[in-house]
Design an enzyme around this catalytic site. Structure first.
Site, short mmCIF file in Angstrom:
data_model
loop_
_atom_site.label_atom_id
_atom_site.label_comp_id
_atom_site.label_asym_id
_atom_site.label_seq_id
_atom_site.Cartn_x
_atom_site.Cartn_y
_atom_site.Cartn_z
N GLU A 105 0.09 -1.24 -5.56
CA GLU A 105 0.98 -2.28 -5.02
C GLU A 105 1.55 -1.79 -3.70
OE1 GLU A 105 4.65 -5.29 -6.18
OE2 GLU A 105 4.67 -3.29 -7.03
N ASP B 206 6.99 -8.76 3.83
CA ASP B 206 7.87 -9.32 4.87
C ASP B 206 7.09 -10.33 5.72
OD1 ASP B 206 10.05 -7.69 4.12
OD2 ASP B 206 9.13 -5.99 5.15
N GLU C 137 10.63 -12.27 -6.37
CA GLU C 137 10.11 -13.48 -7.01
C GLU C 137 11.18 -14.15 -7.87
OE1 GLU C 137 6.54 -12.57 -9.04
OE2 GLU C 137 6.15 -14.64 -9.61
N ASN D 101 3.92 4.78 4.77
CA ASN D 101 3.88 3.60 5.64
C ASN D 101 2.48 3.01 5.52
OD1 ASN D 101 3.80 1.73 7.70
ND2 ASN D 101 5.08 2.98 9.05
#
Ligand SMILES: C[S@@+](CC[C@H](N)C(=O)[O-])C[C@H]1O[C@@H](n2cnc3c(N)ncnc32)[C@H](O)[C@@H]1O
Length: 213
Positions: free
Chosen positions: A43, A117, A194, A95
């Protein structure tokens, strides 16, 4: 994600190194690292880790790896895994811009991108985690049968991402414009963002994109 700066976050993460995969000189071969033949799902931008933890409990035969940029947020995810004593979850402080430096090609079976984002300004579009530049990197990480599941509340980002997947030759399936009203969503893990958006009555969009053949 709002979280206060924690000057001791690194030290606190180091104390929980059992849950972390570190970055070596060479990219990790996840299968060797985790000593597993089992599927490995990653993820990207895992946040506080609720989704990953729920998935790990529901699917003990799958390894879950969460990548997160902000150390305070990562610490929250790692603490959750520790509290829940999850044995099939690991995290990286990374990152995603450099995700290819972490893992050897073809070592990941599936990737989740949850509520990335949106970077709404056109001049920031290359920062979107579904920009074609990122999709090229993910494609390298994935096995030949690999897939990416993308979920967002943001309609414009969803449209941009759908086009980006198609542009990069991914086969897009299961496009759901209102995921929560679909019967398949029943009992499926939800992320922190969510839940927040769903409470506000916002529709959640989801798609799955398969690696080009
Ligand atoms: C909007 S939040 C969503 C968090 C979580 N997936 C959820 O749905 O609740 C986006 C997360 O992605 C992380 N993130 C954004 N850009 C990143 C990058 N380049 N590398 C790693 N993590 C990143 C942020 O720190 C944040 O935790």
């Amino acid at each position: 994600m709002r979280m206060r700066n924690n000057p001791r976050a690194v030290e606190q993460l180091e104390r929980r190194s059992k849950w972390l995969i570190s970055k070596g000189e060479e990219p990790n071969d996840l299968r060797k690292h985790l000593e597993t033949e089992r599927a490995i799902h990653l993820e990207l931008g895992t946040g506080k880790g609720r989704f990953l933890a729920q998935m790990a409990i529901a699917n003990p035969d799958i390894w879950y790896v969460g990548a997160e940029l902000r150390k305070e947020v990562l610490l929250s995810a790692v603490r959750k895994a520790e509290r829940m004593n999850l044995s099939n979850c690991r995290y990286i402080w990374a990152n995603i811009n450099q995700i290819e430096e972490w893992f050897v090609p073809g070592s990941v079976d599936g990737i989740y991108l949850n509520f990335s984002d949106p970077w709404p300004k056109h001049r920031h579009r290359k920062r979107r985690l579904t920009h074609p530049n990122f999709l090229k990197k993910y494609r390298e990480l994935l096995t030949p049968d690999g897939w990416i599941q993308f979920r967002t509340d943001n309609e414009k980002l969803f449209e941009f991402s759908l086009n980006a997947f198609l542009e990069e030759g991914f086969r897009v399936r299961n496009v759901r414009l209102d995921w929560h009203s679909h019967p398949d969503s029943e009992g499926v893990a939800r992320t922190e963002y969510e839940e927040k958006f769903a409470r506000k009555g916002q529709r959640i969009h989801q798609l799955t994109a398969f690696v080009p053949k």
